[in-house]
Design a protein around this motif. Structure first.
Motif, PDB file in Angstrom:
ATOM      1  N   VAL A  94     -10.588   6.470 -15.446  1.00 18.14           N
ATOM      2  CA  VAL A  94      -9.097   6.170 -15.346  1.00 18.14           C
ATOM      3  C   VAL A  94      -8.231   6.688 -14.568  1.00 18.14           C
ATOM      4  CG1 VAL A  94      -8.204   4.014 -15.565  1.00 18.14           C
ATOM      5  CG2 VAL A  94     -10.447   3.668 -16.742  1.00 18.14           C
ATOM      6  N   ALA A 122     -11.187  -0.274 -19.378  1.00 16.74           N
ATOM      7  CA  ALA A 122     -11.752   0.513 -19.112  1.00 16.74           C
ATOM      8  C   ALA A 122     -11.425   1.922 -19.547  1.00 16.74           C
ATOM      9  CB  ALA A 122     -11.594   0.451 -17.421  1.00 16.74           C
ATOM     10  N   SER A 158      -8.059  -5.677 -18.257  1.00 18.41           N
ATOM     11  CA  SER A 158      -9.162  -4.919 -17.739  1.00 18.41           C
ATOM     12  C   SER A 158      -9.290  -3.248 -17.526  1.00 18.41           C
ATOM     13  CB  SER A 158      -9.772  -5.393 -15.782  1.00 18.41           C
ATOM     14  OG  SER A 158     -10.099  -6.670 -16.279  1.00 18.41           O
TER      15      SER A 158
END
Length: 417
Positions: A265, A257, A253
């Motif tokens: 992020v 991102a 994930s």
């Protein structure tokens, strides 16, 4: 809340049935090819085609690595075929050394006195490097006599190069097209160095005769080719499992991102550079392992295999198969590899237009380029998008009440999936 009341996490196989389906298809394919082979089967499939299939599986493995670093993490690396070639060189050094050692020992066995270790070493060096006018081992061949050490080099050499390059690039926050250019420059510099005769790897001649396994001269190639085919299939299965496990968890994930919005992020406190470095290094190691299995089946490895164009082809395979889909990378690499073999092997009939004859051996790269452009413009999901249609894979339903303060946040129906 007691432990019994906590929801149980489903096993990996149940949460991701597509992975099990892929492994089942690969297993059936491997068994089918074995049954139809000349080595252990009924002889329908030739030994040369078994080698082609084994090499194709290795290309699928390096395509998985490319999809992980590009499709999931957003790093368009134009240098991963360099790691692929380094893996081939690492195992090729041992294959050439061990095979030449057998030849030298046989030739010296007729001497009146047994040869000294130095005489054997000099004979091996002369046999290997005489083609480039040398009779001494370069320092990088110091461990070529040891199979375990060269197998370690298959992992360590690509991994260390990727670690050093990635650390320098990511800490400077080089991204986008500039990073792609840097990876391409690294590949070009490495290939130009290997083209030189004093590189220690026989320059343009490369390492040849890799299909002859030391000590197995009596074993027919029909058997040896199946061994490598099985090893390639096993490596692809393990590589697919590893990549699927990585992208299925929190780590996956985060890298997705990073691909979609790196600045956000970083703002959330994640060490973006560390995540990118781990993925870049890991995929380099996977590429090195794929190369170590590929080149003994190809029989030769030379600097042309590391040229930047090879890494560009790799990106094209992944794009045609479907970037951001592990099975798409495998489909793309397998499809392009087999079609390329058909076109460039002279099996595709030429087309006579009267005023000009289309020879596919010359026009295949043009067709591949047009396919890449067509997929990019009209089918961005690639061939893998067709699989989505066949299995009726749809985006999560967005109906239901908002579960967040913003309109369009995660919704009830989506949270249940």
């Amino acid at each position: 809340m007691t432990d019994a009341a906590l929801p149980r996490r489903q096993p990996f196989a149940l949460r991701f049935p597509s992975v099990m389906i892929f492994l089942a298809i690969l297993a059936l394919f491997t068994v089918g090819v074995t049954v139809l082979s000349e080595g252990f089967g009924i002889g329908v499939i030739s030994t040369s085609f078994i080698k082609t299939l084994g090499k194709t599986l290795c290309l699928c493995l390096v395509a998985l690595a490319m999809d992980l670093v590009w499709g999931y993490c957003g790093i368009l690396s134009l240098g991963h075929m360099a790691f692929f070639g380094l893996g081939g060189y690492a195992i090729g050094m041992w294959l050439m050394y061990a095979r030449t050692e057998i030849i030298v020992l046989e030739s010296l066995s007729a001497a009146a006195l047994p040869p000294t270790p130095q005489e054997v070493s000099d004979g091996i060096a002369t046999q290997i490097f005489g083609v480039v006018g040398s009779s001494e081992f370069p320092p990088i061949w110091a461990f070529a006599y040891s199979l375990p050490l060269q197998l370690a080099a298959v992992v360590l050499v690509p991994g260390l190069l990727a670690l050093i390059f990635g650390w320098l690039a990511f800490r400077s926050r080089v991204t986008g097209v500039y990073l792609s250019i840097l990876t391409q420059a690294m590949t070009l510099a490495l290939s130009l160095h290997l083209f030189q005769n004093d590189s220690g790897l026989r320059g343009n001649n490369g390492l040849s005769g890799l299909q002859n396994l030391p000590g197995l001269g009596e074993t027919p190639q029909s058997i040896v080719s199946l061994w490598f085919f099985w090893a390639s299939a096993l490596a692809l299965a393990l590589g697919y499992l590893l990549c699927a496990w990585i992208v299925s968890g929190k780590f996956g994930s985060v890298i997705r991102a990073i691909r979609d919005d790196e600045a956000r992020v970083r703002f959330l406190g994640y060490p973006v550079e560390a995540f990118k470095l781990v993925i870049f290094t890991l995929t380099a190691v996977i590429a090195g392992i794929a190369g170590a299995l590929y080149y003994p089946q190809a029989g030769i490895v030379n600097p042309a295999e590391i040229a930047p164009i090879a890494s560009i082809y790799l990106a094209v395979w992944v794009a045609i198969g479907g970037r951001g889909r592990l099975y798409g990378a495998v489909i793309g690499a397998a499809f392009v590899s087999l079609v390329s073999t058909w076109f460039t092997g002279g099996q595709a009939p030429d087309i006579n237009l009267g005023f000009y004859t289309i020879s596919w051996v010359d026009w295949w790269t043009v067709l591949l380029g047009l396919s890449f452009v067509g997929v990019t413009l009209f089918a961005p999901k690639g061939i893998g998008g067709l699989v989505d249609i066949l299995i009726d894979r749809k985006s999560p339903s967005r109906h239901g009440a908002d579960l967040g303060p913003d309109q369009g946040a995660l919704r009830e129906q989506e949270a249940d999936k």
